[in-house]
Design a protein around this motif. Structure first.
Motif, PDB file in Angstrom:
ATOM      1  N   LEU A  71       0.823  -1.232  -0.105  1.00 55.78           N
ATOM      2  CA  LEU A  71       0.008  -0.063  -0.047  1.00 55.78           C
ATOM      3  C   LEU A  71       1.034   1.135   0.039  1.00 55.78           C
ATOM      4  N   ALA A  72       2.055   1.220  -0.568  1.00 52.34           N
ATOM      5  CA  ALA A  72       3.017   2.327  -0.807  1.00 52.34           C
ATOM      6  C   ALA A  72       3.128   2.630  -2.102  1.00 52.34           C
ATOM      7  N   PRO A  73       2.038   2.922  -3.064  1.00 55.31           N
ATOM      8  CA  PRO A  73       2.173   3.475  -4.304  1.00 55.31           C
ATOM      9  C   PRO A  73       2.792   4.742  -4.467  1.00 55.31           C
ATOM     10  N   SER A  74       2.725   5.256  -5.624  1.00 55.94           N
ATOM     11  CA  SER A  74       2.892   6.864  -5.802  1.00 55.94           C
ATOM     12  C   SER A  74       1.862   7.781  -5.366  1.00 55.94           C
ATOM     13  N   GLU A  75       2.316   8.723  -5.052  1.00 50.16           N
ATOM     14  CA  GLU A  75       1.032   9.753  -4.639  1.00 50.16           C
ATOM     15  C   GLU A  75       0.115   9.925  -5.731  1.00 50.16           C
ATOM     16  N   ALA A  76       0.654   9.805  -7.025  1.00 52.44           N
ATOM     17  CA  ALA A  76      -0.437  10.034  -8.335  1.00 52.44           C
ATOM     18  C   ALA A  76      -1.293   9.069  -8.165  1.00 52.44           C
ATOM     19  N   SER A  77      -0.854   7.684  -7.905  1.00 49.65           N
ATOM     20  CA  SER A  77      -1.790   6.527  -7.902  1.00 49.65           C
ATOM     21  C   SER A  77      -2.779   6.546  -6.636  1.00 49.65           C
ATOM     22  N   ALA A  78      -2.197   7.308  -5.638  1.00 48.61           N
ATOM     23  CA  ALA A  78      -3.356   7.379  -4.543  1.00 48.61           C
ATOM     24  C   ALA A  78      -4.153   8.433  -4.826  1.00 48.61           C
ATOM     25  N   ALA A  79      -3.870   9.293  -5.479  1.00 52.98           N
ATOM     26  CA  ALA A  79      -4.762  10.586  -5.768  1.00 52.98           C
ATOM     27  C   ALA A  79      -5.765  10.184  -7.002  1.00 52.98           C
ATOM     28  N   ALA A  80      -5.195   9.158  -7.997  1.00 50.83           N
ATOM     29  CA  ALA A  80      -6.222   8.510  -8.976  1.00 50.83           C
ATOM     30  C   ALA A  80      -7.343   7.890  -8.257  1.00 50.83           C
ATOM     31  N   ASP A  81      -6.952   7.045  -7.379  1.00 59.11           N
ATOM     32  CA  ASP A  81      -7.746   6.193  -6.438  1.00 59.11           C
ATOM     33  C   ASP A  81      -8.949   7.109  -5.887  1.00 59.11           C
ATOM     34  N   ARG A  82      -8.317   7.862  -5.166  1.00 60.15           N
ATOM     35  CA  ARG A  82      -9.181   8.882  -4.403  1.00 60.15           C
ATOM     36  C   ARG A  82     -10.077   9.712  -5.207  1.00 60.15           C
ATOM     37  N   GLY A  83      -9.803  10.260  -6.345  1.00 58.35           N
ATOM     38  CA  GLY A  83     -10.597  10.839  -7.133  1.00 58.35           C
ATOM     39  C   GLY A  83     -11.875   9.988  -7.955  1.00 58.35           C
ATOM     40  N   LEU A  84     -11.363   8.759  -8.199  1.00 61.60           N
ATOM     41  CA  LEU A  84     -12.483   7.961  -8.895  1.00 61.60           C
ATOM     42  C   LEU A  84     -13.429   7.726  -7.894  1.00 61.60           C
ATOM     43  N   LEU A  85     -12.948   7.197  -6.501  1.00 60.11           N
ATOM     44  CA  LEU A  85     -14.107   7.098  -5.630  1.00 60.11           C
ATOM     45  C   LEU A  85     -15.014   8.009  -5.199  1.00 60.11           C
ATOM     46  N   ARG A  86     -14.365   9.360  -4.987  1.00 61.61           N
ATOM     47  CA  ARG A  86     -15.125  10.404  -4.666  1.00 61.61           C
ATOM     48  C   ARG A  86     -16.173  10.973  -5.654  1.00 61.61           C
ATOM     49  N   ALA A  87     -15.499  10.700  -7.208  1.00 63.30           N
ATOM     50  CA  ALA A  87     -16.328  10.983  -8.431  1.00 63.30           C
ATOM     51  C   ALA A  87     -17.737  10.301  -8.438  1.00 63.30           C
ATOM     52  N   ALA A  88     -17.457   9.050  -7.709  1.00 60.54           N
ATOM     53  CA  ALA A  88     -18.693   8.054  -7.900  1.00 60.54           C
ATOM     54  C   ALA A  88     -19.529   8.197  -6.667  1.00 60.54           C
ATOM     55  N   GLY A  89     -19.051   9.159  -5.773  1.00 59.82           N
ATOM     56  CA  GLY A  89     -19.878   9.309  -4.786  1.00 59.82           C
ATOM     57  C   GLY A  89     -19.592   8.409  -3.501  1.00 59.82           C
ATOM     58  N   LEU A  90     -18.582   7.885  -3.491  1.00 58.09           N
ATOM     59  CA  LEU A  90     -18.083   6.639  -2.358  1.00 58.09           C
ATOM     60  C   LEU A  90     -16.790   7.768  -1.522  1.00 58.09           C
ATOM     61  N   ALA A  91     -17.344   8.679  -1.022  1.00 57.49           N
ATOM     62  CA  ALA A  91     -16.515   9.418  -0.282  1.00 57.49           C
ATOM     63  C   ALA A  91     -15.888   8.484   0.974  1.00 57.49           C
ATOM     64  N   THR A  92     -16.826   7.920   1.618  1.00 58.74           N
ATOM     65  CA  THR A  92     -16.276   7.077   2.803  1.00 58.74           C
ATOM     66  C   THR A  92     -15.122   6.086   2.533  1.00 58.74           C
ATOM     67  N   ALA A  93     -15.594   5.434   1.186  1.00 63.03           N
ATOM     68  CA  ALA A  93     -14.450   4.520   0.596  1.00 63.03           C
ATOM     69  C   ALA A  93     -13.002   5.239   0.481  1.00 63.03           C
ATOM     70  N   ALA A  94     -13.336   6.353  -0.140  1.00 64.13           N
ATOM     71  CA  ALA A  94     -11.878   7.105  -0.264  1.00 64.13           C
ATOM     72  C   ALA A  94     -11.300   7.415   0.875  1.00 64.13           C
ATOM     73  N   GLU A  95     -12.117   7.795   1.847  1.00 65.19           N
ATOM     74  CA  GLU A  95     -11.339   8.088   3.375  1.00 65.19           C
ATOM     75  C   GLU A  95     -10.748   6.874   4.039  1.00 65.19           C
ATOM     76  N   LEU A  96     -11.726   5.717   3.849  1.00 63.08           N
ATOM     77  CA  LEU A  96     -10.969   4.319   4.487  1.00 63.08           C
ATOM     78  C   LEU A  96      -9.741   4.237   3.629  1.00 63.08           C
ATOM     79  N   LEU A  97      -9.537   4.295   2.293  1.00 57.14           N
ATOM     80  CA  LEU A  97      -8.513   3.961   1.770  1.00 57.14           C
ATOM     81  C   LEU A  97      -7.407   4.767   2.108  1.00 57.14           C
ATOM     82  N   ASP A  98      -7.417   5.907   2.131  1.00 54.68           N
ATOM     83  CA  ASP A  98      -6.404   6.972   2.537  1.00 54.68           C
ATOM     84  C   ASP A  98      -6.202   6.668   4.246  1.00 54.68           C
TER      85      ASP A  98
END
Length: 637
Positions: free
Chosen positions: A558-585
């Motif tokens: 779970l130590a990818p680049s910050e760009a990969s983490a930001a992409a995952d976060r953006g994809l989840l939040r765009a789909a309305g899964l804000a809780t999933a984004a917070e849990l992944l962070d």
């Protein structure tokens, strides 16, 4: 290091024996254990009665004494080298042996529990009281220490991942499991042994390994130990029991439904399913240990011809799936297993067609309600789930095949109710993937019969699209093209024990077809206008993939680049899964939060915070997947 060994060459071993033998090694030898196991796996194994002999080298012979095919004591592992008994050879041997499952004991000789008025309610576990469950006594100091030990061992396995959880980590988990069992914590102890078994399967590349099963096992184990340590759930239920309790049922009139093979790494056999006059399901099993993986699948199929072990009944499991039994002095566990005590009497009786009562009522419940019942039962402890809680009874129309994820063909069917069209399109899968079981061949033949209407029994496969693991098929009421089966098959086929023939399918439904592609390669729709299930839904996989990746590779995955983490976060939040984004962070932050000494080296910790973060993310993924599964079956997804 991955160790691949044929489990048929080695006897089974009790989990506590593995823990004891590995614990006797020095720290230096523990570091060499995985390598020693890999070398020992290449040596030939010879069996002489109850002893397995391995020539480690020209001067050293390793002997495993395993009465009944199971090494039950540390003294049963003997080595002729100078370092024995604290030698790496003994530890390597028990590492290669498959973990022996607990044998089902005889029916308890004590007064059966009285039946409750709530018994037999559809979708409810038998014997569960209507009132709130009793919390029970709080954990004692001994139990609490055992729970914390087990939690630390499980978190260490999670943090290491399959690739890093070698023999020493597995042995520590088994040692903690044995300690928990001695303290009376049977349910978490059994969950720990299951995790250890699945880690072994993953590391050896066993064909029956499924990552989703290992993830579920770790989630259950960490959830149990967390709930026990914090006192947030009924303690009595979390403790579990050493054996199932049976209750008197008196006289039972049973009608066979179907039979299926049972095949695991150590056991093979068959189980028959029956319904009684009240609509409750029961099982009769014939499962035995096996010591030859190559012969295990034929053993499971052959078990269908063995006599049902209930009273004086003289019929096989295949025959019982189409016949009936009249039982006196019946006993049944809360999970629906029928007892075979000496006082039970049973004689053969007539069966019932799937289109007649009491079997027909199983198909009268709407599909969405059956799915809701199956999903709700998953929240119960395995031993408390009512028999057949994960089974679905559906009427379907075959649509043909369509490309699935990765391009592999999959068989589709339209779910119907009382002949009506418009139900969900479901993916039909084999109930077991082993190539020597008939499931896959039977589904391949069914794929050549689009338009064929069937009455089916299958297990719910929880997914974000309707999926069913097919177990048995028959002909629905008033079908224009019934299965052309002989009279002795009573209009039904056990797909895991019997092979379909082309002549068994109606002549009007044997034309090959593929959903989504016509003969000239152009796109087309099925005859009824249905389409293949959508392959894309909410991006739940973004979080689920990281949860699974952790189990495979460990916390450093779970130590990818910050760009990969930001992409995952953006994809989840765009789909309305804000809780999933917070849990992944939070999961990523916890994975990176490791203390270091003055020289920059990682300081060993108990992975408590990381285990909690992973469990939270895994539980969220589980709940979301359950909700999505329910919605797609109800037509809302």
């Amino acid at each position: 290091m991955s160790v691949t060994a044929r489990t048929s060459d080695w006897p089974g071993v009790r989990p506590e024996v593995v823990a004891e033998v590995v614990a006797g090694l020095s720290a230096r030898l523990q570091k060499r254990l995985d390598g020693a196991a890999a070398k020992l796996a290449e040596r030939p194994v010879a069996r002489e009665g109850d002893e397995w002999r391995v020539e480690v080298d020209e001067e050293t012979v390793l002997v495993l004494h395993a009465p009944g095919g199971v090494v039950a004591a540390e003294a049963g592992v003997r080595c002729g080298c100078l370092l024995a008994p604290a030698c790496v050879h003994r530890a390597a041997a028990v590492t290669l042996c498959p973990l022996a499952e607990a044998e089902p004991g005889p029916e308890p000789e004590r007064e059966p529990e009285p039946r409750s008025d709530t018994d037999g309610a559809p979708g409810e576990p038998a014997g569960r009281p209507a009132a709130d469950p009793i919390v029970g006594d709080p954990l004692t100091a001994v139990e609490l220490a055992a729970v914390r030990h087990l939690h630390r061992a499980a978190a260490a396995v999670l943090a290491a991942g399959v690739s890093g959880a070698g023999a020493v980590s597995q042995a520590e988990l088994l040692r903690a499991a044995h300690r928990a069992r001695l303290a009376g914590l049977h349910r978490p102890a059994a969950a720990a042994v299951t995790v250890a078994t699945r880690v072994r399967a993953a590391r050896s590349g066993a064909p029956d390994h499924r990552l989703v099963d290992l993830v579920a096992g770790l989630r259950e184990l960490l959830g149990l130990t967390t709930a026990l340590a914090t006192g947030t759930a009924p303690v009595a239920e979390l403790r579990g029991t050493a054996r199932q309790a049976y209750r008197e049922e008196g006289g039972l009139r049973l009608y066979g439904l179907f039979a299926e093979p049972v095949l695991t790494a150590t056991h093979a056999g068959a189980v028959s399913w029956a319904v009684d006059a009240d609509g409750r399901l029961s099982t009769i099993a014939e499962v035995m240990p096996h010591d030859d993986a190559a012969a295990a699948a034929p053993q499971a199929v052959g078990a269908g011809n063995r006599t049902v072990r209930l009273g004086d009944a003289a019929l096989s499991h295949r025959e019982f799936s189409r016949a009936g039994l009249a039982v006196q002095g019946a006993t049944r566990s809360g999970g629906g297993r029928l007892g075979a005590g000496a006082s039970v009497r049973a004689v053969r009786a007539t069966g019932a067609a799937w289109t007649a009562e009491p079997a027909a009522r199983l198909w009268s419940e709407p599909a969405s309600a059956q799915v809701a019942r199956a999903l709700a039962a998953q929240e119960l402890p395995y031993e408390s789930r009512p028999a057949g809680s994960d089974l679905l009874f559906l009427d379907v129309t075959l649509l043909g095949t369509a490309p699935g994820p990765g391009g592999a063909p999959q068989l589709l069917a339209r779910c119907t109710a009382s002949g009506a069209q418009g139900g969900p399109v479901i993916v039909l899968r084999p109930a077991h993937e082993h190539p020597d079981l008939p499931f896959r061949a039977n589904l391949a033949l069914l794929a050549t019969a689009p338009g064929l209407r069937l009455r089916v029994i299958g297990r719910l496969e929880r997914a974000d699209r309707p999926e069913l693991r097919l177990l048995a098929i028959g002909t629905p009421p008033a079908a224009p093209d019934p299965l052309a089966l002989s009279a002795d098959r009573a209009g039904r086929v056990n797909l895991g024990l019997e092979r379909l023939q082309t002549a068994d399918l109606a002549a009007s439904a044997t034309a090959s077809a593929t959903v989504g592609e016509s003969a000239d390669g152009s796109a087309e729709e099925p005859a009824d206008g249905s389409t293949a299930p959508a392959l894309y839904g909410p991006p739940v996989h973004v979080l689920g993939r990281r949860v699974e990746q952790t189990v495979t590779t460990g916390r450093h995955a779970l130590a990818p680049s910050e760009a990969s983490a930001a992409a995952d976060r953006g994809l989840l939040r765009a789909a309305g899964l804000a809780t999933a984004a917070e849990l992944l962070d939070g999961l990523r932050a916890s994975a990176a939060n490791q203390k270091r000494d003055v020289f920059g080296r990682i300081v060993t910790d108990d992975h408590e915070d990381f285990g909690t973060a992973w469990l939270t993310a895994a539980s969220y993924t589980e709940e979301l997947a359950t909700a999505l599964c329910a919605s797609v079956w109800s037509g809302e997804g």
